[in-house]
Design a protein around this motif. Structure first.
Motif, mmCIF file in Angstrom:
data_model
loop_
_atom_site.group_PDB
_atom_site.id
_atom_site.type_symbol
_atom_site.label_atom_id
_atom_site.label_comp_id
_atom_site.label_asym_id
_atom_site.label_seq_id
_atom_site.Cartn_x
_atom_site.Cartn_y
_atom_site.Cartn_z
ATOM 1 N N PHE A 1 -40.730 -35.218 15.859
ATOM 2 C CA PHE A 1 -41.591 -36.398 15.756
ATOM 3 C C PHE A 1 -43.050 -35.995 15.631
ATOM 4 N N HIS A 2 -43.425 -34.967 16.362
ATOM 5 C CA HIS A 2 -44.827 -34.570 16.314
ATOM 6 C C HIS A 2 -45.198 -34.061 14.936
ATOM 7 N N ALA A 3 -44.323 -33.283 14.339
ATOM 8 C CA ALA A 3 -44.641 -32.713 13.031
ATOM 9 C C ALA A 3 -44.929 -33.815 12.018
ATOM 10 N N VAL A 4 -44.087 -34.832 12.019
ATOM 11 C CA VAL A 4 -44.263 -35.889 11.017
ATOM 12 C C VAL A 4 -45.555 -36.659 11.250
ATOM 13 N N ALA A 5 -45.704 -37.164 12.471
ATOM 14 C CA ALA A 5 -46.829 -38.068 12.720
ATOM 15 C C ALA A 5 -48.159 -37.331 12.648
ATOM 16 N N LYS A 6 -48.188 -36.111 13.184
ATOM 17 C CA LYS A 6 -49.476 -35.437 13.264
ATOM 18 C C LYS A 6 -49.963 -34.993 11.900
ATOM 19 N N SER A 7 -49.055 -34.512 11.045
ATOM 20 C CA SER A 7 -49.524 -34.111 9.719
ATOM 21 C C SER A 7 -50.050 -35.332 8.971
ATOM 22 N N LEU A 8 -49.388 -36.460 9.162
ATOM 23 C CA LEU A 8 -49.859 -37.697 8.535
ATOM 24 C C LEU A 8 -51.294 -38.008 8.964
ATOM 25 N N LEU A 9 -51.548 -37.882 10.257
ATOM 26 C CA LEU A 9 -52.884 -38.202 10.755
ATOM 27 C C LEU A 9 -53.928 -37.255 10.181
ATOM 28 N N PHE A 10 -53.583 -35.978 10.127
ATOM 29 C CA PHE A 10 -54.535 -35.022 9.555
ATOM 30 C C PHE A 10 -54.882 -35.402 8.129
ATOM 31 N N LEU A 11 -53.858 -35.735 7.361
ATOM 32 C CA LEU A 11 -54.112 -36.048 5.956
ATOM 33 C C LEU A 11 -54.989 -37.289 5.829
#
Ligand code: SF4
Lengths: 293, 161, 631
Positions: free
Chosen positions: C380-390
């Motif tokens: 879950f962290h991988a998906v949401a956090k990369s989204l936020l960075f982008l």
């Protein structure tokens, strides 16, 4: 009483949820009325009738709807729906953690509503509400943890059925919970984000820009929330239903008396005192339990 | 029927009073007079209020503020002028900056006389205002039924004159 | 096996192509898109084929490969030494030298006759990691196609090196696949060093003072991790003649404690736990796709991946307790520090460390429920956090700032982007979304084994809620009036990626039962012999909430936006002194504009004090961890 609890246990999940949905606002409203009456009597006033909260809400729903922006009431509706949902979860006997996190979701919507209107008073109120949320959140989770340690289950249904009295195992957790209940009930000294009395602009905080039906909805949501919180108090004494109800009401009375006797704290004091109290009462209790097991 | 009689919430604005009338309004909240037994709450926020209680004479500076506050109150709403100043400007009416009573700016519904107005009369005035609130609500409802589209989302401006 | 080799080699080929083909070719973009689709599809294919199978191990004739790896390693070492000397930094030189000496002497003495039975392997956990690397990695590479030109538009002084950039990105992906599929520890080590190199070069992409500084800090710390890793491997081989991951775990704990602790140490460095957190916060100078790919969703996850892999060895030792505490301390303190930050990327970085800390703590506990929770958290962290960075990457250029305080009224300036960003943030901490499911599981695991950790989690979640909600509140505040919508210039590539990731954030939640029961459960069963029993009622309720939100939000927005008409608009309450919504008349007829700022509670959560405290505490814990292992 035992027969009543048997009847309640015989209900299906849907029935219990429905019962909560219909009865909680009545109970919450009456409690709020008692609160106002009692507060007035404690101050040497006569006070409004016990039905006053219902009058207020009914009136609010008759007022014109004025808005700052057209989406501002949406978070409030979600706040209402998810608070009711978490209450329904709790009273249907689901996992207490789920109810807590769902309640946090509801609270988030409320805060976002306060932020979304971009009015200084609402903003300040939302910011303070957020600080309050941060202040009480650890203790609320620790309540669930403590109950799990004693009963071995997170589900409300199991915790209620537990034979031993939780309060004997969790006195510290209970004390911590009562402390943060003052924040949750929006009572002095912790009524920073929106208060029920001395209504001046800063103190009306997060609700400043909400009026009419939206304000009424916030009020009703607050009733639901109060009933849910008293339900959590109930769990501490669940081994004896009569005692539990008396204890819940007693806790409510206690909060009213605290409300009457304290001046409002600053947010700094609110924040660190509640974290400290959580640490002293809640954490120590849980660690002791941990060694007992 | 409306519930306004049971729960009238009050907003108090000091236009430029000498503070005499303000103190009397606050006195109404004290245990001796206990306004809250009628369900009256002093809100301090126009968006929550039903009754606007104005004290003091209106001057050039407070005129716009008074209007803004009134605009931000949701309907139905009434205005109560508390004290002689708010009625006519009282001894200040000839001052260079003073316009006169609150009715120079807003449609005042109830006048509470006195310099300063006594708490008893203020309470009496507010309770009369409740009756007017109910009336206004009934009218509003009627108007709405006859022409449901009359209530559109026009914006009330902050036009400075 | 061919699939695994393909996944490692294919990105390598692409990276070479990226470097070789000249700039601005249409064919290059087409190749890029195809490559990304393939990179996304193959792990899914892998998932489908291995869905009902247990772990599989593969033998690979490895003499040639080993030798070529050795050559590459020497080349890398030489390159790092060259760069460091040119930049007049000698600590990396020393570390690389040390590392090379250890490795070379090992290769030419005892390592000569090393027999590796299984070099590659695949199980459910590696498939999960491969899915993350493949899908998120390729999505981010797509995003980068649109992002890099804009980056150079923005920083005119930076030399445009898109070929070099994409070369490193794909090289990194290749190395990541290598890490998750290798069973041979030497290979893991090799790929490990490549990720270190990629991270170093990408952080330094901007090539100015600050980024060089951060790049070298990252390099030094990760090289240190590498040295310890190497020492661990050599020790392992000398004491037990084993160089394979699966055999390491089966060995008697007494022998392999030191190597396991060494590997865990390398994992701690890579996942930027205290006391090594400073490299990750420094790494935020890198271009956003790098932060999203390396520093939130994949490379730092390699750290926790390896820790989770060796955790069974540490079970019931003091070292495991220390690991747990380091994770807990990192989780708590970085969550606190994030409150006091207003730099958006730094908030994200601290929150990343915080969540990784939680995973490390789970690994330290290493019960079946803890590992179960840890894997869910990773996903879950991988998906949401990369989204936020982008999202932050785009906002940074449109607003010209990455400060949260400048993001007022974002919802009016970039409505779509704000909606996506809200999804990502909700994915990080709100109820029906992924991370909170992970946190629920973590809490349960903590209470079962060690209630002390539950207390840390309780306080940490309070802090987490604070910094996310105040950011959310900032971007969704609405000012009446017309704003210029500024998001039309966001490139197509970026939208595609954002869309994919936003949908996966939601899908990961709706599909949570599938992920948990079909992927995570079998893995936990293989390792522990039992798995977590989830209360089905809770699952239904979570799904109900999620579906409810999915229906309510668009419906409500539609209703309040278009249907709802019976209201009157008034200005905000400003004590009656309004001139318009955001200005009021102040003293002397001045017109004052309101400005809304957030609280940062610096007095309570100041970065300096807390950071130093974290480093200090975790250093002590680390010393104990090694001390116990050696004694
Ligand atoms: S009416 Fe009298 S007491 Fe009231 S404000 Fe005017 S001067 Fe003061």
């Amino acid at each position: 009483m035992n027969s009543i609890s048997e009847i309640i246990q015989s209900w299906s999940i849907i029935e219990r949820m429905l019962a909560f949905f219909l009865l909680a606002p009545i109970a919450g409203g009456v409690l709020a009325g008692i609160d106002r009456k009692l507060s007035a009597r404690l101050q040497g006033r006569y006070g409004p009738p016990v039905r006053q909260p219902f009058f207020d809400v009914l009136k609010l729903f008759q007022k014109e709807r004025i808005l700052v922006n057209k989406f501002q009431n949406f978070p409030i509706v979600l706040f209402f729906l998810f608070t009711v949902f978490s209450g329904a979860l709790f009273f249907s006997g689901a996992s207490i953690l789920l109810a807590i996190f769902s309640l946090a979701l509801a609270g988030t919507f409320f805060i976002l509503g306060g932020f979304s209107v971009s009015s200084p008073y609402s903003h300040l109120g939302a910011e303070r509400e957020l600080i309050q949320m941060m202040s009480y959140e650890p203790m609320v989770i620790l309540v669930a943890v403590g109950m799990y340690q004693v009963t071995g289950s997170f589900t409300v249904a199991d915790i209620v059925q537990h034979q031993a009295s939780l309060i004997l195992y969790l006195p510290g957790v209970f004390a911590g919970f009562v402390y943060i209940l003052t924040i949750k009930f929006r009572k002095s000294p912790f009524d920073l984000s929106m208060s029920h009395h001395a209504h001046q602009e800063l103190v009306r905080g997060i609700t400043t820009e909400f009026s009419g039906p939206a304000l009424g909805l916030i009020e009703i949501t607050h009733w639901y929330e109060n009933v849910l919180l008293l339900g959590m108090v109930y769990l501490f004494f669940a081994f004896n239903p009569w005692l539990a109800i008396v204890a819940s009401l007693g806790t409510y009375l206690f909060e009213i008396i605290i409300d009457m006797n304290y001046a409002r704290f600053k947010w700094q004091l609110t924040f660190w005192s509640s974290w400290l109290f959580t640490a002293v009462a809640g954490v120590s209790n849980i660690i002791v339990l941990c060694f007992l097991k | 029927m409306g519930w306004f009689k049971k729960s009238p919430w009050l907003l108090h604005y000091n236009a430029t009073s000498c503070n005499g009338c303000d103190i009397e309004i606050i006195a109404c909240l004290t245990p001796l007079y206990d306004l809250e037994r009628f369900g009256i709450i002093n809100t301090g926020n126009p968006k929550h209020a039903d009754i606007l209680a104005v004290t003091g004479s209106v001057n050039e500076k407070s005129k716009q503020i008074l209007k803004n506050l009134y605009d931000q109150m949701p309907n139905p709403k009434v205005v109560v002028a508390v004290g002689l100043c708010a009625i006519s400007g009282c001894v200040f009416q000839d001052c260079y900056n003073v316009l006169g009573g609150a009715d120079k700016v807003l449609p005042v519904d109830v006048y509470v006389p006195g310099c300063s107005a006594r708490p008893e009369s203020i309470i009496d005035g507010v309770l009369q205002a409740c009756e007017i609130l109910e009336e206004k609500y009934a009218q509003q409802k009627k108007a709405k039924q006859s022409s449901p589209k009359s209530q559109t989302n026009q914006r009330q401006g902050f036009n400075h004159e | 096996m061919n699939v695994l080799i393909f996944l490692i080699v294919f990105p390598l080929v692409i990276s070479v192509l990226a470097l070789a083909l000249p700039r601005g070719l249409l064919i290059k973009r087409i190749i890029g898109v195809i490559a990304n689709v393939v990179l996304c599809a193959v792990p899914i294919y892998l998932l489908v084929t291995y869905l009902d199978k247990g772990p599989a191990y593969f033998h690979l004739e490895s003499h040639l490969i080993n030798n070529s790896m050795l050559v590459v390693e020497i080349l890398i070492a030489a390159y790092i030494i060259y760069i460091s000397i040119r930049a007049k930094r000698y600590l990396p030189v020393l570390l690389v030298f040390l590392q090379s000496v250890i490795m070379l002497s090992f290769e030419f003495t005892s390592g000569r006759g090393m027999q590796i039975e299984h070099s590659l392997f695949v199980d459910k956990f590696s498939i999960i990691m491969a899915l993350i690397v493949g899908c998120i990695g390729s999505a981010i590479c797509l995003y980068a196609i649109g992002y890099i030109p804009e980056y150079h538009e923005h920083y005119k002084e930076v030399k445009a090196r898109p070929r070099y950039f994409f070369f490193l990105m794909y090289l990194f992906l290749s190395a990541m696949f290598g890490i998750v599929f290798s069973n041979n520890l030497m290979w893991i080590y090799f790929f490990w060093e490549i990720t270190t190199l990629c991270s170093f070069l990408l952080i330094g992409y901007k090539n100015d003072q600050a980024s060089q500084e951060s790049a070298f800090r990252a390099l030094i710390m990760n090289l240190l991790g590498g040295v310890v890793f190497a020492v661990g491997l050599v020790y392992l081989y000398h004491s037990s003649q084993v160089m394979e991951l699966n055999k390491l775990i089966q060995l008697d704990k007494g022998y392999v404690l030191i190597p396991a602790v060494c590997i865990a140490f390398a994992g701690l460095v890579k996942s930027a736990q205290f006391p090594f957190s400073s490299w990750l916060t420094g790494a935020m100078v890198a271009p956003t796709p790098v932060s999203a790919l390396l520093h939130s969703s994949t490379m730092v996850k390699a750290g926790v991946y390896i820790i989770l892999r060796v955790a069974p060895v540490l079970e019931n030792t003091v070292a495991a307790k220390m690991l747990m505490l380091i994770g807990g301390v990192s989780f708590l303190i970085t969550a606190f520090i994030a409150i006091s930050q207003s730099n958006a990327k730094k908030v994200l970085a601290y929150s990343t460390i915080s969540n990784l800390g939680l995973i490390v703590a789970c690994a330290g506990i290493n019960t079946y429920s803890a590992v179960w929770a840890a894997i869910l958290l990773i996903i879950f962290h991988a998906v949401a956090k990369s989204l936020l960075f982008l999202c932050v990457g785009i906002i940074e250029y449109k607003l010209g700032s990455r400060d949260i305080e400048d993001m007022d009224y974002l919802i009016m300036r970039m409505p779509k982007l704000t909606a996506i960003m809200m999804t990502g943030m909700a994915g990080m901490f709100l109820a029906p979304f992924g991370m909170i499911i992970g946190k629920l599981a973590t809490l349960k695991a903590f209470v079962d084994s060690n209630p002390g950790m539950a207390i840390i989690l309780a306080y940490g979640s309070g802090a987490t809620v604070f910094f996310w909600i105040k950011w959310m509140g900032k971007i969704i505040s609405i000012k009446h009036g017309v704003f210029k919508v500024m998001e039309d210039r966001v490139s197509r590539w970026e939208w595609i990626t954002l869309g994919i990731l936003a949908i996966s954030t939601v899908a990961a939640c709706i599909g949570f039962p599938l992920i948990a029961f079909r992927l995570v459960d079998p893995f936990i069963l293989e390792v522990f012999g039992k798995t977590v029993i989830v209360d089905p009622f809770s699952v239904y309720m979570i799904l109900l909430m999620m579906v409810g939100l999915l229906i309510l939000l668009p419906l409500g927005l539609f209703f309040f936006g278009f249907v709802n008409k019976g209201y009157k608009r008034v200005g905000t309450y400003l004590g009656g002194a309004n001139i318009d919504d955001v200005t009021f008349e102040g003293a002397m007829e001045s017109s004052q504009t309101i400005e809304l700022k957030n609280y940062y509670l610096e007095k309570f959560f100041g970065e300096n004090v807390l950071f130093n405290a974290g480093v200090f505490i975790s250093l002590i814990l680390l010393v104990i961890m090694f001390g116990v292992a050696i004694i």
